[in-house]
Design an enzyme around this catalytic site. Structure first.
Site, PDB file in Angstrom:
ATOM      1  N   CYS A   6      38.308  32.071  17.964  1.00  0.00           N
ATOM      2  CA  CYS A   6      37.577  33.318  18.140  1.00  0.00           C
ATOM      3  C   CYS A   6      37.915  34.233  16.973  1.00  0.00           C
ATOM      4  O   CYS A   6      39.081  34.561  16.746  1.00  0.00           O
ATOM      5  CB  CYS A   6      37.960  33.967  19.466  1.00  0.00           C
ATOM      6  SG  CYS A   6      37.260  35.600  19.662  1.00  0.00           S
ATOM      7  N   CYS A  12      40.437  42.237  19.304  1.00  0.00           N
ATOM      8  CA  CYS A  12      40.144  42.381  20.730  1.00  0.00           C
ATOM      9  C   CYS A  12      41.443  42.450  21.521  1.00  0.00           C
ATOM     10  O   CYS A  12      41.622  43.326  22.358  1.00  0.00           O
ATOM     11  CB  CYS A  12      39.281  41.195  21.175  1.00  0.00           C
ATOM     12  SG  CYS A  12      39.268  40.922  22.940  1.00  0.00           S
ATOM     13  N   CYS A  15      42.869  37.959  24.451  1.00  0.00           N
ATOM     14  CA  CYS A  15      43.418  36.603  24.602  1.00  0.00           C
ATOM     15  C   CYS A  15      44.695  36.454  23.791  1.00  0.00           C
ATOM     16  O   CYS A  15      44.658  36.089  22.615  1.00  0.00           O
ATOM     17  CB  CYS A  15      42.387  35.569  24.136  1.00  0.00           C
ATOM     18  SG  CYS A  15      40.971  35.430  25.222  1.00  0.00           S
ATOM     19  N   CYS A  89      32.072  35.343  23.407  1.00  0.00           N
ATOM     20  CA  CYS A  89      33.431  35.278  23.935  1.00  0.00           C
ATOM     21  C   CYS A  89      33.587  33.915  24.617  1.00  0.00           C
ATOM     22  O   CYS A  89      32.671  33.455  25.288  1.00  0.00           O
ATOM     23  CB  CYS A  89      33.643  36.420  24.934  1.00  0.00           C
ATOM     24  SG  CYS A  89      35.144  36.250  25.900  1.00  0.00           S
ATOM     25  N   GLN A 213      37.782  38.296  42.750  1.00  0.00           N
ATOM     26  CA  GLN A 213      38.540  37.530  41.754  1.00  0.00           C
ATOM     27  C   GLN A 213      37.616  37.062  40.636  1.00  0.00           C
ATOM     28  O   GLN A 213      36.498  36.620  40.911  1.00  0.00           O
ATOM     29  CB  GLN A 213      39.206  36.316  42.413  1.00  0.00           C
ATOM     30  CG  GLN A 213      40.239  36.664  43.485  1.00  0.00           C
ATOM     31  CD  GLN A 213      41.560  37.168  42.903  1.00  0.00           C
ATOM     32  OE1 GLN A 213      41.766  37.194  41.700  1.00  0.00           O
ATOM     33  NE2 GLN A 213      42.459  37.570  43.790  1.00  0.00           N
ATOM     34  N   TYR A 242      45.651  44.595  51.420  1.00  0.00           N
ATOM     35  CA  TYR A 242      44.991  44.693  50.109  1.00  0.00           C
ATOM     36  C   TYR A 242      43.877  43.627  50.075  1.00  0.00           C
ATOM     37  O   TYR A 242      43.810  42.800  49.180  1.00  0.00           O
ATOM     38  CB  TYR A 242      45.985  44.447  48.963  1.00  0.00           C
ATOM     39  CG  TYR A 242      47.259  45.257  49.046  1.00  0.00           C
ATOM     40  CD1 TYR A 242      47.343  46.528  48.453  1.00  0.00           C
ATOM     41  CD2 TYR A 242      48.388  44.766  49.702  1.00  0.00           C
ATOM     42  CE1 TYR A 242      48.516  47.269  48.510  1.00  0.00           C
ATOM     43  CE2 TYR A 242      49.561  45.499  49.770  1.00  0.00           C
ATOM     44  CZ  TYR A 242      49.627  46.742  49.173  1.00  0.00           C
ATOM     45  OH  TYR A 242      50.797  47.466  49.238  1.00  0.00           O
ATOM     46  N   GLU A 263      42.332  47.737  53.501  1.00  0.00           N
ATOM     47  CA  GLU A 263      41.893  47.904  52.101  1.00  0.00           C
ATOM     48  C   GLU A 263      41.547  49.378  51.868  1.00  0.00           C
ATOM     49  O   GLU A 263      40.990  50.043  52.732  1.00  0.00           O
ATOM     50  CB  GLU A 263      40.671  46.991  51.856  1.00  0.00           C
ATOM     51  CG  GLU A 263      39.803  47.300  50.666  1.00  0.00           C
ATOM     52  CD  GLU A 263      40.496  47.149  49.316  1.00  0.00           C
ATOM     53  OE1 GLU A 263      41.206  46.151  49.101  1.00  0.00           O
ATOM     54  OE2 GLU A 263      40.322  48.046  48.474  1.00  0.00           O
ATOM     55  N   ASP A 311      48.286  40.975  48.897  1.00  0.00           N
ATOM     56  CA  ASP A 311      47.741  40.685  47.561  1.00  0.00           C
ATOM     57  C   ASP A 311      47.522  41.999  46.822  1.00  0.00           C
ATOM     58  O   ASP A 311      46.387  42.407  46.563  1.00  0.00           O
ATOM     59  CB  ASP A 311      46.410  39.920  47.735  1.00  0.00           C
ATOM     60  CG  ASP A 311      45.803  39.490  46.410  1.00  0.00           C
ATOM     61  OD1 ASP A 311      46.471  39.617  45.367  1.00  0.00           O
ATOM     62  OD2 ASP A 311      44.653  39.018  46.423  1.00  0.00           O
ATOM     63  N   CYS A 338      49.373  39.059  40.909  1.00  0.00           N
ATOM     64  CA  CYS A 338      48.867  38.810  39.554  1.00  0.00           C
ATOM     65  C   CYS A 338      49.848  39.321  38.511  1.00  0.00           C
ATOM     66  O   CYS A 338      49.525  39.385  37.327  1.00  0.00           O
ATOM     67  CB  CYS A 338      47.484  39.445  39.375  1.00  0.00           C
ATOM     68  SG  CYS A 338      47.471  41.200  39.680  1.00  0.00           S
TER      69      CYS A 338
HETATM   70  N1  SAH Z   1      42.753  40.050  48.296  1.00  0.00           N
HETATM   71  C1  SAH Z   1      41.574  40.454  47.602  1.00  0.00           C
HETATM   72  C2  SAH Z   1      41.759  41.685  46.710  1.00  0.00           C
HETATM   73  C3  SAH Z   1      42.978  41.710  45.822  1.00  0.00           C
HETATM   74  S1  SAH Z   1      42.965  42.955  44.569  1.00  0.00           S
HETATM   75  C4  SAH Z   1      40.972  39.289  46.830  1.00  0.00           C
HETATM   76  O1  SAH Z   1      41.602  38.243  46.645  1.00  0.00           O
HETATM   77  O2  SAH Z   1      39.832  39.421  46.377  1.00  0.00           O
HETATM   78  C5  SAH Z   1      43.876  44.249  45.265  1.00  0.00           C
HETATM   79  C6  SAH Z   1      43.085  45.115  46.234  1.00  0.00           C
HETATM   80  O3  SAH Z   1      43.989  46.128  46.701  1.00  0.00           O
HETATM   81  C7  SAH Z   1      41.892  45.854  45.622  1.00  0.00           C
HETATM   82  O4  SAH Z   1      40.759  45.572  46.406  1.00  0.00           O
HETATM   83  C8  SAH Z   1      42.279  47.334  45.731  1.00  0.00           C
HETATM   84  O5  SAH Z   1      41.164  48.180  46.008  1.00  0.00           O
HETATM   85  C9  SAH Z   1      43.247  47.319  46.887  1.00  0.00           C
HETATM   86  N2  SAH Z   1      44.246  48.403  46.943  1.00  0.00           N
HETATM   87  C10 SAH Z   1      44.851  49.036  45.923  1.00  0.00           C
HETATM   88  N3  SAH Z   1      45.751  49.920  46.388  1.00  0.00           N
HETATM   89  C11 SAH Z   1      45.729  49.842  47.737  1.00  0.00           C
HETATM   90  C12 SAH Z   1      46.443  50.499  48.789  1.00  0.00           C
HETATM   91  N4  SAH Z   1      47.363  51.418  48.525  1.00  0.00           N
HETATM   92  N5  SAH Z   1      46.153  50.166  50.068  1.00  0.00           N
HETATM   93  C13 SAH Z   1      45.214  49.233  50.345  1.00  0.00           C
HETATM   94  N6  SAH Z   1      44.511  48.579  49.404  1.00  0.00           N
HETATM   95  C14 SAH Z   1      44.757  48.877  48.108  1.00  0.00           C
END
Ligand code: SAH
Length: 394
Positions: A6, A12, A15, A89, A213, A242, A263, A311, A338
């Protein structure tokens, strides 16, 4: 595996592993996770991709003009607001990139002025495209500085003729001087204003501002691992903290007694509720709010979950959340992260307060970048007083 070069990689900065063979990239990630999390137990070999190119289902382009006044689309140079024009990209969905190039090429003839960050004049700021890899549905989000798009109908018509795969077009109004891409207000100008995609046999509706994701091929492996770690028998009360649009919880629901998702993002919660209904899942409910607050009130009311999926975003969880997890003591925690650095911090806390790491599985969700996703299974264990109690340095 073919090597790619690239030309924009340096400017950028997206990567970090550009020019490194994919196998080497995986080794580096394994070493990174091992270094950070190895002290909690064995780290399983990372799950890589067979074909690590064009995997991103979400493509974002910022629009600008070059010195000659030509419309360019690309990304911000690392740590700056200078736009690097990107023609191609290697990690973003190819169809979405094609649509962005079309918008760039027709903007002038439709008299769409490009937004100037310094003066605040102009209209088109960003284009965000999402493609459902399983359904083929495509959402185009035009981020504008004001809600009025000149010759809107003709523009959308042209775009759909050039790319019949587009199933919805949304105007997002962002009139603030901000580095946030999306503003609050959304105006669907064609189609339903969301797309659908399929993961692990469930159909999910995804709105522009909801998290989804970015690498669906790996996401299926990630969720499968998470659900396997949970070892559900059909009786458990499960929390999906989350939860975004409810993906993990809804995939797990068919193996659980009951699922409660929590969420913060309102649009995502609305999507999650629709997703439960559309998949005919009756044992899942979704709450909007802060995950920490929710866990505190659950602990206070004496309610208890058997399995907790969590998550959180890159910053990891917080003390409010984790301290009420300690109070509730679910049988199992499946932590999806992540960011192995904040994961390590949170694991220190949990293992210092009576939980044990049982299995650690890295998954490569972001080839060519140095990011790595990890799933960790923890279960209630005997508290080890000699262990350092993880403290937060937030
Ligand atoms: N488990 C989901 C999302 C993961 S990303 C998946 O796999 O698609 C993390 C998520 O946490 C996001 O949607 C974000 O809006 C949410 N988030 C961030 N801070 C938060 C909080 N304090 N309480 C609840 N959710 C939250």
């Amino acid at each position: 595996m073919a090597e790619v070069k690239c030309e924009k990689a340096k400017k950028c900065g997206g990567c970090q592993y550009q020019g490194i063979p994919y196998k080497e990239q995986l080794k580096k990630k394994q070493k990174n996770v091992q270094g950070l999390l190895g002290k909690f137990g064995k780290v399983q070999p990372i799950m890589g991709m067979e074909d690590p190119f064009y995997y991103r289902n979400k493509v974002h382009a910022v629009f600008d003009r070059d010195k000659k006044g030509n419309v360019i689309s690309g990304i911000y140079e690392a740590n700056s607001h200078h736009v690097v024009a990107v023609e191609k990209c290697f990690i973003e969905d190819e169809k979405s990139q094609e649509i962005i190039r079309t918008i760039r090429d027709i903007a002038k003839s439709f008299k769409i002025k490009i937004y100037d960050e310094d003066t605040g004049y102009g209209l088109l700021r960003h284009v965000l495209i999402r493609r459902g890899f399983q359904t083929g549905e495509i959402m185009v989000v035009l981020v504008l500085a004001s809600p009025i798009l000149p010759s809107k109908n003709n523009f959308v018509k042209y775009l759909r003729q050039a790319h019949p795969e587009i199933t919805t077009v949304v105007i997002n109004v962002n009139d603030r001087h901000t580095s946030m891409v999306l503003g609050e207000r959304e105006i669907p100008v064609y189609g339903p204003g969301y797309i659908k995609d399929v993961l692990c046999g469930c159909t999910f509706r995804i709105s522009p501002k909801s998290f989804y994701q970015v690498n669906p091929v790996q996401t299926e492996k990630l969720y499968q691992t998470a659900v396997n770690f949970a070892g559900l028998t059909g009786k458990e009360t499960v929390i999906d903290a989350y939860c975004g649009i409810g993906t993990i919880g809804l995939v797990a629901a068919r193996y659980a007694g009951k699922v409660i998702g929590i969420e913060l993002n309102k649009d995502a919660v609305r999507d999650a509720r629709v997703n439960a209904r559309e998949n005919n899942i009756k044992n899942a409910e979704f709450c909007q709010g802060d995950a920490g607050e929710f866990m505190v009130s659950m602990a206070q009311s004496g309610q208890k979950a058997d399995v907790l999926f969590m998550d959180p975003p890159r910053a990891g969880s917080d003390k409010k959340f984790l301290s009420s997890v300690i109070r509730q003591k679910p049988e199992k925690i499946v932590y999806i992260s992540c960011n192995p650095v904040t994961l390590k911090r949170d694991l220190e806390y949990l293992t210092g307060h009576g939980f044990q790491v049982r299995k650690t599985q890295p998954v490569d969700m972001f080839p060519f970048t140095d990011d790595v996703e990890t799933v960790v299974w923890l279960s209630k264990g005997v508290a080890d007083s000699k262990k350092i109690r993880g403290e937060f340095s937030l």
